[in-house]
Design a protein around this motif. Structure first.
Motif, mmCIF file in Angstrom:
data_model
loop_
_atom_site.group_PDB
_atom_site.id
_atom_site.type_symbol
_atom_site.label_atom_id
_atom_site.label_comp_id
_atom_site.label_asym_id
_atom_site.label_seq_id
_atom_site.Cartn_x
_atom_site.Cartn_y
_atom_site.Cartn_z
ATOM 1 N N PRO A 151 13.180 -36.618 -79.943
ATOM 2 C CA PRO A 151 13.732 -37.156 -78.472
ATOM 3 C C PRO A 151 12.402 -37.497 -77.962
ATOM 4 O O PRO A 151 11.250 -36.713 -77.727
ATOM 5 C CB PRO A 151 14.366 -36.250 -78.054
ATOM 6 C CG PRO A 151 15.084 -35.551 -79.225
ATOM 7 C CD PRO A 151 13.827 -35.519 -80.298
ATOM 8 N N CYS B 59 21.383 -42.767 -81.277
ATOM 9 C CA CYS B 59 21.338 -42.175 -80.023
ATOM 10 C C CYS B 59 22.728 -42.342 -78.988
ATOM 11 O O CYS B 59 22.938 -41.225 -78.369
ATOM 12 C CB CYS B 59 20.336 -43.170 -79.206
ATOM 13 S SG CYS B 59 18.541 -42.551 -79.115
ATOM 14 N N SER C 173 17.966 -40.071 -76.155
ATOM 15 C CA SER C 173 16.584 -40.992 -76.586
ATOM 16 C C SER C 173 16.049 -40.553 -77.742
ATOM 17 O O SER C 173 16.156 -39.350 -78.470
ATOM 18 C CB SER C 173 15.586 -40.981 -75.478
ATOM 19 O OG SER C 173 14.923 -39.819 -75.556
#
Length: 341
Positions: free
Chosen positions: A9, A315, A177
């Motif tokens: 991430p 995601c 993310s």
């Protein structure tokens, strides 16, 4: 031996880890509704994919690859059902006042036309104050949201997810993310107001558990996952048409054409299928936008497009779980949240 670091991430674990993006939100807890705006630094290529049977959208036809306008100025996700489509009006006015938008005629005195696609979810039956007469709040909320745009934003009961329900649990706004080993950035933001359930049975195990990273939604693991035909656990008991919608945006910093962005949006929809059961039903209005900030050249052709689409789906699944994990009750309410299970 492959010495490349694994994908991880981004610093914020938000869609704003994609360079060139900001997100702004505004909400009214008395009304139990809100708006989320995805704001690129510059005009961005975008596309959308609609899978739900009861969608509510704005300017999505403009995103078709064969049409004239190849870039957008913002994307708006809003509560409020059809009233929420007006949130984009506030964003358009804000952008136009700053000279941002598509300029078919570039000469003094001719304003540019901001291109602001949007999608709405149904939250007007959640007990909030809807006594707004002929002045719904969404244009104002849209303007407040774009004015608040930045790199950090709240998850859970915030933005367009403020009034949302995920099955029979409190829904909300989520984001996640991923930064790939070669530097490609992908992110997602989602507002979860689904008919289907995000957990298995009536326990705390998220359907998205296999995709969790660093305990981002409680670290429950996947041991409790079990699915039986025609058994939907904490899905809504009495779904009605146009009352359920999960709306989302995925993004990457890789340069994409409109057609490539469309393929990413199509692939990203699998993130909803991995995290909500059932999904894309006749009474859902599920919509996924995809955009490119164009900061990184596309290398590797279609194989890289496939990677971006797969990362976007992962995601999005994580973002759905984070939305419900972070959700809190509306003030003065006894709405059931994930943490109550």
């Amino acid at each position: 031996m492959n010495l490349k670091p694994p994908a991880a991430p981004g610093t914020r674990n938000l869609i704003t880890d994609v360079p060139g993006l900001m997100v702004g939100q505004a909400q009214d807890l008395n009304l139990r509704t809100g708006v989320t705006v995805i704001l690129p630094d510059d005009r961005a290529v975008a596309a959308c994919d609609v899978r739900g049977g009861g969608p509510g959208t704005r300017e999505t036809d403009a995103l078709a690859p064969e049409n004239l306008v190849e870039a957008i100025d913002a994307i708006v996700l809003s509560g409020g059902s059809v009233y929420g489509l007006a949130a984009a009006d506030g964003v358009v006015s804000w952008l136009g006042a700053r000279g941002r938008g598509y300029g078919l005629v570039n000469r003094p005195g001719v304003p540019k036309s901001p291109v602001v696609p949007g999608a709405i979810l149904y939250d007007v039956a959640n007990g909030g104050d809807r006594d707004w007469g002929e002045d719904p709040p969404y244009r104002r909320l849209g303007r407040e949201a774009v004015e608040a745009a930045g790199l950090d934003f709240q998850l859970g009961t915030a933005g367009a997810g403020t009034g949302a329900m995920a099955g029979s649990l409190k829904g909300g706004t989520g984001s996640a993310s991923i930064l790939a080993a070669d530097g490609i950035a992908v992110g997602a933001v989602v507002c979860v107001n689904s008919f289907g359930s995000v957990v298995s049975g009536d326990n705390k195990s998220f359907w998205a558990a296999p995709f969790e990273m660093d305990g981002e939604f409680g670290g429950q693991g996947s041991a409790g996952l079990s699915a039986q035909p025609d058994v939907w656990g904490l899905a809504k008991a009495d779904p009605q048409a146009r009352m359920n919608t999960t709306i989302a945006c995925v993004a990457t910093d890789v340069v994409l054409t409109p057609a490539q962005a469309k393929r990413v949006a199509v692939m990203a929809q699998d993130g909803l299928a991995r995290s909500i059961r059932p999904v894309h039903a006749p009474f859902d209005g599920d919509v996924v936008f995809a955009l490119s900030t164009g900061r990184r050249p596309l290398e590797g052709g279609d194989f890289t497009i496939a990677r971006i689409g797969a990362l976007a789906a992962d995601c999005l699944a994580r973002a759905v779980a984070r939305a419900v994990y972070e959700a809190t009750p509306w003030p003065g309410s006894d709405v059931r949240c994930w943490r109550d299970l």
